[in-house]
Design an enzyme around this catalytic site. Structure first.
Site, mmCIF file in Angstrom:
data_model
loop_
_atom_site.group_PDB
_atom_site.id
_atom_site.type_symbol
_atom_site.label_atom_id
_atom_site.label_comp_id
_atom_site.label_asym_id
_atom_site.label_seq_id
_atom_site.Cartn_x
_atom_site.Cartn_y
_atom_site.Cartn_z
ATOM 1 N N GLY A 67 43.909 52.025 112.765
ATOM 2 C CA GLY A 67 44.633 53.392 112.776
ATOM 3 C C GLY A 67 43.865 54.573 113.042
ATOM 4 N N ASP A 68 44.274 55.745 112.759
ATOM 5 C CA ASP A 68 43.708 56.967 112.885
ATOM 6 C C ASP A 68 42.162 57.042 112.610
ATOM 7 O OD1 ASP A 68 46.081 58.469 114.328
ATOM 8 O OD2 ASP A 68 46.848 58.478 112.159
ATOM 9 N N GLY A 69 41.709 56.528 111.616
ATOM 10 C CA GLY A 69 40.481 56.543 111.259
ATOM 11 C C GLY A 69 39.567 55.581 112.261
ATOM 12 N N GLU A 73 36.725 56.835 114.356
ATOM 13 C CA GLU A 73 35.311 56.160 114.478
ATOM 14 C C GLU A 73 34.868 55.757 115.800
ATOM 15 O OE1 GLU A 73 32.692 53.226 111.527
ATOM 16 O OE2 GLU A 73 34.773 53.387 111.591
ATOM 17 N N ASP A 219 43.226 71.650 126.816
ATOM 18 C CA ASP A 219 43.311 72.964 127.182
ATOM 19 C C ASP A 219 42.203 73.785 126.714
ATOM 20 O OD1 ASP A 219 43.789 72.925 124.351
ATOM 21 O OD2 ASP A 219 45.656 74.298 124.407
ATOM 22 N N GLU A 277 40.088 60.419 107.145
ATOM 23 C CA GLU A 277 38.582 60.633 106.664
ATOM 24 C C GLU A 277 38.323 61.712 105.440
ATOM 25 O OE1 GLU A 277 36.788 57.561 106.552
ATOM 26 O OE2 GLU A 277 38.422 56.923 107.892
#
Length: 319
Positions: A67-69, A73, A219, A277
């Site tokens: 996932g996003d965590g 990491e 950007d 986190e």
């Protein structure tokens, strides 16, 4: 041929779709190695090892499987290890929300397609956010929204996916309390009480809520969104619109700015969430690390005009 090193969250070790994706790309001629995490710190250590293997010419693409965590990491540890120029990063989205993967155009229901993007697409050089000493790839949230992310029941997330965050937020809106803070950015200053904030390198968090809907990841800027304090009777409606429509649903209420850096100070402890986190702080400096990491993306609005030119790297095909 591309040599891929997947760093796979331990919970996905037996995932049949992942196994199918690995077998498929191996049949297509790519080299695919898999490392599975077992305990805290494994993903970072494995990312550092993969960067060293890239220096030896044995790895072209390092893929974060989770996932996003996990993405945070693996990408953060890989960046800290100073990957060689031709080493790039990819995503195998296996989390509950997969916020960054979704906004980056990575298929979240087709692991083979996601892995093929890492193996065969061009890599784009993207920015990475940094809060104090910690990196974030996607979005940092603060205030009530970050508490909702942390306090949402894992079983509810498993059953409902991103909708679990919305339900948790709506059922706990009576607990909504504001924070006091002072914000400074390039040509910008704001002080007061606020209910929520987001600093976006990417656009969405909390299971698909576009908190920074105009953010771009190439950007050199971070997008700040502040939801100021509201009267008690306004809160539920504003929170419902925020969770249901994102920041665009409360555009008339929010404060926005775009800047390469953002500073925050407060006399109160603020609940903060960095790509899933949690942390607590009374002050931070957020900075955009421009053109920090080469990442394989799908078709996405996160890239600014001209991103297919000098800001992208060729796919890492090896003879």
């Amino acid at each position: 041929m591309t040599n891929i090193r997947i760093i796979l969250h331990g919970k996905a070790a037996g995932n049949a779709e992942v196994r199918h994706a690995v077998r498929t790309l191996r049949r297509e001629g790519h080299g695919v190695g898999v490392r599975v995490t077992y305990e805290a710190g494994d993903a970072a250590r494995m990312a550092q090892e993969a960067v060293e293997a890239a220096r030896q010419g044995d790895v072209d693409v390092i893929v974060a499987g989770g996932g996003d965590g996990t993405v945070n990491e693996v990408f953060s540890a890989g960046l800290a290890a100073r990957p060689p120029e031709r080493c790039s990063f990819g995503i195998l989205p296996l989390g509950t929300a997969n916020d960054f993967a979704r906004s980056a155009g990575i298929p979240v229901t087709d692991m083979t397609a996601a892995l093929r993007i890492a193996a065969e697409s061009r890599a784009h050089v993207i920015d990475v956010g940094r809060i104090n000493e910690r990196n974030f790839i996607n979005v940092m949230t603060g205030g009530f929204g970050s508490r909702v992310t942390v306090e949402t029941d894992p079983e509810l997330k498993r059953r409902l996916g991103g909708l679990a965050y919305v339900l948790t937020g709506l059922t706990r809106f009576r607990e909504l309390s504001s924070n006091n803070g002072r914000f400074h950015a390039e040509g910008f200053s704001w002080e007061g009480r606020f209910l929520a904030l987001a600093i976006g390198n990417g656009r969405q968090a909390g299971g698909g809520i576009p908190l920074c809907p105009d953010a771009l990841i190439d950007d050199g800027l971070l997008d700040l969104m502040i939801l100021p304090e509201l009267d008690a009777e306004e809160r539920f409606d504003a929170l419902a619109r925020l969770l249901g429509q994102g920041a665009a649903g409360i555009e008339e209420l929010v404060v926005r700015v775009r800047s390469p850096w953002i500073e925050f100070t407060s006399d109160e402890v603020l609940h903060v969430n960095l790509d899933g986190e949690p942390m607590h702080t009374t002050l931070f400096r957020a900075a955009c690390q421009r053109s920090a990491l080469a990442v394989h993306l799908g078709s996405t609005a996160l890239l600014g005009p001209g991103s297919n030119g000098a800001s992208s790297l060729p796919a890492n095909h090896r003879p």
